[in-house]
Design a protein around this motif. Structure first.
Motif, short mmCIF file in Angstrom:
data_model
loop_
_atom_site.label_atom_id
_atom_site.label_comp_id
_atom_site.label_asym_id
_atom_site.label_seq_id
_atom_site.Cartn_x
_atom_site.Cartn_y
_atom_site.Cartn_z
N SER A 59 0.83 -1.21 0.00
CA SER A 59 0.00 0.00 0.00
C SER A 59 0.86 1.26 0.00
O SER A 59 2.00 1.26 0.50
N VAL A 60 0.30 2.33 -0.54
CA VAL A 60 0.99 3.62 -0.55
C VAL A 60 1.28 4.07 0.88
O VAL A 60 2.37 4.58 1.17
N LYS A 98 2.23 0.23 -11.56
CA LYS A 98 1.83 0.26 -10.16
C LYS A 98 3.02 0.52 -9.25
O LYS A 98 2.92 1.29 -8.27
N ASN A 102 2.75 3.82 -6.93
CA ASN A 102 2.80 3.74 -5.48
C ASN A 102 3.91 4.61 -4.90
O ASN A 102 3.72 5.30 -3.89
#
Length: 371
Positions: A59-60, A98, A102
């Motif tokens: 996750s970011v 991605k 991110n």
């Protein structure tokens, strides 16, 4: 004083960037954040390097938390080298989109002082991985039109420009070719794979025959030694003339495999290999099911008998060597853009590229010391 962030810090290019940054005085960078899943192996006592252990596919928020805790809020320069290889092009594009997305979003949350973000891409921008109608006009210029179809470099470069505009910082794109360097666990260095290829054939008492085509053997190629790239990239981020531009980088003089190959042979050959023996007489060692079936026992013996790092055979990408030595077109790019902003350095591809990599592989017990 400020900080720098290096994404992909354990790869060949990431290690080279860290080495370049460590040559700077502490008055310039108070800390250097090395972002990767495992800590980089560096021969230094400089305590400025701080490892940020994150997975860029997570996750970011988790990425941002890692950067924030390590002091990423003080970062003014960011270097991005992270990459995940995929066999299918659509998967390659989406995965690396991605990965970069991110990272950009995490930086937006944390690095509010960011001035410049440098993204390393490469000559695939010019279609060298496809050939034919995909190839840009020689010598490759940074302004060359994009080829048709998918290319994850195009996706990432567009993302970078958009993020820089939103974030109020500058962007730089660096495009090297056939990167030469050594980093334990890295899978994308032509010199590392070539060193393994030569050492295994010597162990098997087979002649060191060029693994590619006659056409490739005689063509000119740009090589980009990692340490040379790192010095160039650090030069760019500190040079306002380089902001918001893309730059090719290579050692300064293209070379033919026919010039390099006699130097790889052990003992060195007095003359180039017999052209009649250049080709596929020796089956290229692929890290594929076919190779595992045919050569697994031999390679296990090679590692065991030479008391190598048990993972030594993993430090290579056989299909990349096959790709690099079996094409029918050159890779040649202009350095005019780099020269225009004051870059004057050149690099000796053999003495400062291939040769030091082979020496490092012996030192790190990746190939036999007698190779």
């Amino acid at each position: 004083m400020s900080s720098a962030i290096v994404f992909g810090a354990t790869g060949v290019s990431g290690i080279a960037c860290l080495k370049a940054l460590l040559k700077t005085p502490t008055s310039e960078y108070k800390s250097i954040l090395a972002v990767s899943r495992r800590a980089p192996e560096l021969d230094t006592k400089d305590n400025r390097v701080k490892h940020v252990k994150v997975d860029l596919m997570d996750s970011v928020d988790s990425i941002a938390a890692g950067l924030r805790e390590a002091g990423g809020a003080d970062a003014v320069h960011v270097f991005f080298y992270s990459y995940i290889a995929k066999d299918e092009e659509e998967d390659l594009v989406e995965t690396n989109r991605k990965l970069f997305s991110n990272s950009l979003e995490a930086l937006a949350q944390v690095a509010t002082k960011l001035q410049v973000l440098l993204l390393q891409t490469g000559y695939k921008y010019y279609g060298v991985h496809k050939g034919g109608d995909y190839l840009a006009t020689y010598p490759f210029q940074e302004s060359a039109p994009r080829h048709h179809g998918l290319n994850f470099y195009y996706v990432q470069e567009d993302m970078l420009k958009e993020a820089a505009q939103k974030g109020g910082y500058h962007w730089i794109v660096s495009r090297p070719n056939f990167i030469l360097g050594e980093s334990k666990g890295n899978f994308m260095s032509l010199a590392v794979t070539l060193g393994q290829y030569a050492s295994i054939l010597k162990y098997l008492n087979q002649p060191l025959i060029f693994p590619g085509s006659k056409a490739t053997y005689d063509l000119l190629y740009d090589f980009s030694t990692a340490d040379h790239n790192g010095a160039h990239q650090l030069f760019l981020v500190k040079n306002e003339k380089a902001y918001d531009r893309a730059f090719n980088i290579h050692d300064g003089k293209p070379m033919r495999f026919s010039e390099l190959w006699p130097k790889v042979a052990d003992p060195p050959a007095d003359d180039p290999p017999d052209p009649s023996k250049i080709g596929k007489e020796v089956v290229l060692l692929h890290a594929s099911a076919e190779f595992a079936q045919r050569h697994s026992h031999d390679v296990e013996g090679y590692v065991r008998d030479n008391k190598l790092d048990p993972a030594a055979i993993k430090y290579a990408t056989w299909d990349f060597l096959d790709f690099a030595t079996s094409r029918t077109w050159s890779d040649l790019a202009s350095l005019d853009a780099a020269r225009s902003v004051g870059w004057t350095e050149d690099n000796d591809t053999w003495e400062e590229g291939f040769k030091p990599v082979f020496e490092a592989m012996r030192r790190d017990n990746i190939i036999p010391r007698s190779s």
